[in-house]
Design a protein around this motif. Structure first.
Motif, PDB file in Angstrom:
ATOM      1  N   ASN A  21       0.836  -1.189   0.000  1.00  8.94           N
ATOM      2  CA  ASN A  21       0.000   0.000   0.000  1.00  8.94           C
ATOM      3  C   ASN A  21       0.876   1.246   0.000  1.00  8.94           C
ATOM      4  O   ASN A  21       1.522   1.554   1.002  1.00  8.94           O
ATOM      5  CB  ASN A  21      -0.911   0.001   1.236  1.00  8.94           C
ATOM      6  CG  ASN A  21      -1.987   1.062   1.163  1.00  8.94           C
ATOM      7  OD1 ASN A  21      -1.868   2.054   0.445  1.00  8.94           O
ATOM      8  ND2 ASN A  21      -3.055   0.871   1.920  1.00  8.94           N
ATOM      9  N   PRO A  22       0.925   1.975  -1.125  1.00 13.34           N
ATOM     10  CA  PRO A  22       1.779   3.163  -1.196  1.00 13.34           C
ATOM     11  C   PRO A  22       1.334   4.282  -0.270  1.00 13.34           C
ATOM     12  O   PRO A  22       2.116   5.208  -0.009  1.00 13.34           O
ATOM     13  CB  PRO A  22       1.662   3.584  -2.665  1.00 13.34           C
ATOM     14  CG  PRO A  22       0.354   3.028  -3.124  1.00 13.34           C
ATOM     15  CD  PRO A  22       0.189   1.740  -2.380  1.00 13.34           C
ATOM     16  N   LYS A  23       0.110   4.203   0.251  1.00 16.06           N
ATOM     17  CA  LYS A  23      -0.409   5.263   1.128  1.00 16.06           C
ATOM     18  C   LYS A  23      -0.144   5.003   2.605  1.00 16.06           C
ATOM     19  O   LYS A  23      -0.432   5.857   3.446  1.00 16.06           O
ATOM     20  CB  LYS A  23      -1.913   5.431   0.893  1.00 16.06           C
ATOM     21  CG  LYS A  23      -2.268   5.910  -0.508  1.00 16.06           C
ATOM     22  CD  LYS A  23      -3.765   6.107  -0.658  1.00 16.06           C
ATOM     23  CE  LYS A  23      -4.113   6.612  -2.058  1.00 16.06           C
ATOM     24  NZ  LYS A  23      -5.575   6.812  -2.210  1.00 16.06           N
ATOM     25  N   VAL A  24       0.367   3.824   2.929  1.00 18.14           N
ATOM     26  CA  VAL A  24       0.680   3.500   4.320  1.00 18.14           C
ATOM     27  C   VAL A  24       2.183   3.282   4.431  1.00 18.14           C
ATOM     28  O   VAL A  24       2.705   2.247   4.018  1.00 18.14           O
ATOM     29  CB  VAL A  24      -0.091   2.256   4.794  1.00 18.14           C
ATOM     30  CG1 VAL A  24       0.287   1.914   6.237  1.00 18.14           C
ATOM     31  CG2 VAL A  24      -1.590   2.473   4.680  1.00 18.14           C
ATOM     32  N   ASP A  25       2.864   4.276   4.987  1.00 21.24           N
ATOM     33  CA  ASP A  25       4.314   4.201   5.090  1.00 21.24           C
ATOM     34  C   ASP A  25       4.745   3.276   6.213  1.00 21.24           C
ATOM     35  O   ASP A  25       4.044   3.091   7.210  1.00 21.24           O
ATOM     36  CB  ASP A  25       4.893   5.595   5.355  1.00 21.24           C
ATOM     37  CG  ASP A  25       4.751   6.524   4.158  1.00 21.24           C
ATOM     38  OD1 ASP A  25       4.661   5.997   3.026  1.00 21.24           O
ATOM     39  OD2 ASP A  25       4.720   7.749   4.357  1.00 21.24           O
ATOM     40  N   HIS A  26       5.902   2.704   6.048  1.00 13.27           N
ATOM     41  CA  HIS A  26       6.594   2.061   7.155  1.00 13.27           C
ATOM     42  C   HIS A  26       6.989   3.178   8.128  1.00 13.27           C
ATOM     43  O   HIS A  26       7.264   4.301   7.687  1.00 13.27           O
ATOM     44  CB  HIS A  26       7.823   1.318   6.635  1.00 13.27           C
ATOM     45  CG  HIS A  26       8.516   0.481   7.640  1.00 13.27           C
ATOM     46  ND1 HIS A  26       9.384   1.016   8.575  1.00 13.27           N
ATOM     47  CD2 HIS A  26       8.489  -0.855   7.890  1.00 13.27           C
ATOM     48  CE1 HIS A  26       9.860   0.054   9.340  1.00 13.27           C
ATOM     49  NE2 HIS A  26       9.335  -1.088   8.947  1.00 13.27           N
ATOM     50  N   PRO A  27       7.002   2.928   9.424  1.00 16.37           N
ATOM     51  CA  PRO A  27       7.378   3.995  10.360  1.00 16.37           C
ATOM     52  C   PRO A  27       8.725   4.637  10.087  1.00 16.37           C
ATOM     53  O   PRO A  27       8.968   5.773  10.497  1.00 16.37           O
ATOM     54  CB  PRO A  27       7.384   3.287  11.725  1.00 16.37           C
ATOM     55  CG  PRO A  27       6.414   2.168  11.565  1.00 16.37           C
ATOM     56  CD  PRO A  27       6.582   1.706  10.141  1.00 16.37           C
ATOM     57  N   ARG A  28       9.601   3.925   9.358  1.00 20.83           N
ATOM     58  CA  ARG A  28      10.950   4.459   9.137  1.00 20.83           C
ATOM     59  C   ARG A  28      11.242   4.825   7.692  1.00 20.83           C
ATOM     60  O   ARG A  28      12.328   5.311   7.391  1.00 20.83           O
ATOM     61  CB  ARG A  28      11.990   3.456   9.657  1.00 20.83           C
ATOM     62  CG  ARG A  28      11.991   3.364  11.169  1.00 20.83           C
ATOM     63  CD  ARG A  28      13.014   2.376  11.708  1.00 20.83           C
ATOM     64  NE  ARG A  28      12.539   0.997  11.637  1.00 20.83           N
ATOM     65  CZ  ARG A  28      13.218  -0.012  11.126  1.00 20.83           C
ATOM     66  NH1 ARG A  28      14.401   0.206  10.594  1.00 20.83           N
ATOM     67  NH2 ARG A  28      12.728  -1.222  11.121  1.00 20.83           N
ATOM     68  N   TRP A  29      10.314   4.596   6.778  1.00 21.51           N
ATOM     69  CA  TRP A  29      10.523   4.997   5.380  1.00 21.51           C
ATOM     70  C   TRP A  29       9.195   5.019   4.632  1.00 21.51           C
ATOM     71  O   TRP A  29       8.213   4.403   5.051  1.00 21.51           O
ATOM     72  CB  TRP A  29      11.513   4.065   4.667  1.00 21.51           C
ATOM     73  CG  TRP A  29      11.144   2.609   4.678  1.00 21.51           C
ATOM     74  CD1 TRP A  29      10.249   1.976   3.873  1.00 21.51           C
ATOM     75  CD2 TRP A  29      11.669   1.603   5.558  1.00 21.51           C
ATOM     76  NE1 TRP A  29      10.174   0.635   4.174  1.00 21.51           N
ATOM     77  CE2 TRP A  29      11.046   0.384   5.216  1.00 21.51           C
ATOM     78  CE3 TRP A  29      12.611   1.611   6.586  1.00 21.51           C
ATOM     79  CZ2 TRP A  29      11.332  -0.816   5.871  1.00 21.51           C
ATOM     80  CZ3 TRP A  29      12.893   0.422   7.232  1.00 21.51           C
ATOM     81  CH2 TRP A  29      12.259  -0.768   6.869  1.00 21.51           C
TER      82      TRP A  29
END
Length: 326
Positions: free
Chosen positions: A279-287
């Protein structure tokens, strides 16, 4: 899935679905006695691909080199070269460096190998890998693979639909999830001697996800018997999810009534969710997850929702908050 806006391209090598009986091929090749005992399961896989040679029955060696039309589940994007697909891997059982799996994969012995199938099924059993793969006609699937770290590949797999296996096992009415467990053996997996993760590696899917036609069990890669560094002898491929869902070296499949715990969700629940849908709209907390780098390319490209398989799988998550259920 075939990209409608791109002209199909044929990768350099293809894996061919079997068209004649294993026994007749072995007889015609003069390999049915002696060599079969020596090569074991590699020959069993090889024998389902007419035109191959005995030298191919080694993990990582060619099964057959041929071309075929793109299928309904294929992407037409150029395939990642085999050398890159087998030398740039996350496989912490071998080590935490990308080069460790290819360097250390020789410690893994994939025959004999059995898979225990249990839980909420009417036909619990333990089956050896060669018997299991003989239950189904092997299929070719060219899938995108997106790592949670932000890099991607295009992988041509050989295997069978996970749904075909599950239906054969006859799930009970209580079955809601499928849990997968990988081999635990620090002698074969030197990375398991460290407490980087809680071993053995475990993963899971909802039952409807597991039954989806795109969910796949791979035994080969890019015209070759599946190499150790890529998950031999049996791995899960779920192309609309991040790559860490694709558990390797599977030794147990358990159908359960409750959502199973999974390795990365246990290690860092705020970073790696159970669903792990791309999901491009949900980032990983670090990137950011908005873009990705295709291995072999310098520039980045936009990440596609569900890794480009939204048309096929988005309905599985109707009504869910995809920012919450990442």
């Amino acid at each position: 899935m075939t990209d409608s806006n791109k002209k199909p391209q044929e990768p350099a090598s293809r894996i061919v679905t079997p068209t004649s009986s294993r026994r007749e091929f072995l007889k015609s090749a003069g390999l049915f006695t002696g060599t079969a005992a020596l090569l074991g399961g590699g020959l069993e896989l090889l024998s389902r691909h007419p035109g191959a040679s005995a030298e191919s029955a080694v993990p990582g060696s060619p099964i057959v080199q041929a071309k075929r039309p793109l299928g309904p589940y294929d992407t037409s994007e150029p395939v990642t070269p085999y050398e890159q697909a087998t030398t740039y891997n996350n496989y912490y059982e071998f080590g935490t460096d990308k080069a460790d799996p290819a360097r250390m994969a020789g410690t893994l012995h994939t025959r004999p190998w059995t898979i225990k199938i249990d839980g909420e099924v009417k036909k619990p059993q333990t089956v050896d890998i060669d018997t299991l793969q003989s239950w189904f006609p092997l299929e070719d699937r060219i899938y995108r693979m997106r790592c949670v770290e932000g890099w991607s590949m295009v992988m041509p797999w050989l295997g069978f639909p996970l749904g075909s296996l599950i239906r054969r096992l006859e799930p009970t009415s209580k079955a809601k999830y499928v849990q997968f467990t990988a081999l635990l053996d620090p002698k074969q997996f030197p990375g398991q001697r460290a407490d980087v993760l809680n071993w053995p590696y475990v993963e899971g899917l909802r039952l409807d996800e597991a039954l989806h036609p795109l969910a796949f069990m791979a035994v080969g890669l890019n015209g070759r018997i599946l190499p150790g560094q890529n998950g031999a002898p049996l791995r899960l491929v779920v192309p609309w999810k991040y790559g860490f869902k694709g558990i390797k070296a599977i030794v147990r499949i358990t159908l359960t009534a409750k959502q199973p715990q999974t390795t990365w969700s246990l290690a860092a629940p705020d970073e790696y969710g159970f669903y792990a849908n791309v999901n491009p709209k949900v980032d990983h907390p670090r990137w950011s997850q908005a873009t990705e780098r295709r291995i072999g390319e310098l520039s980045r490209r936009p990440t596609l929702p569900f890794n480009g398989y939204a048309k096929e799988v988005a309905s599985l998550y109707s009504g869910m908050d995809l920012r919450k259920f990442f």
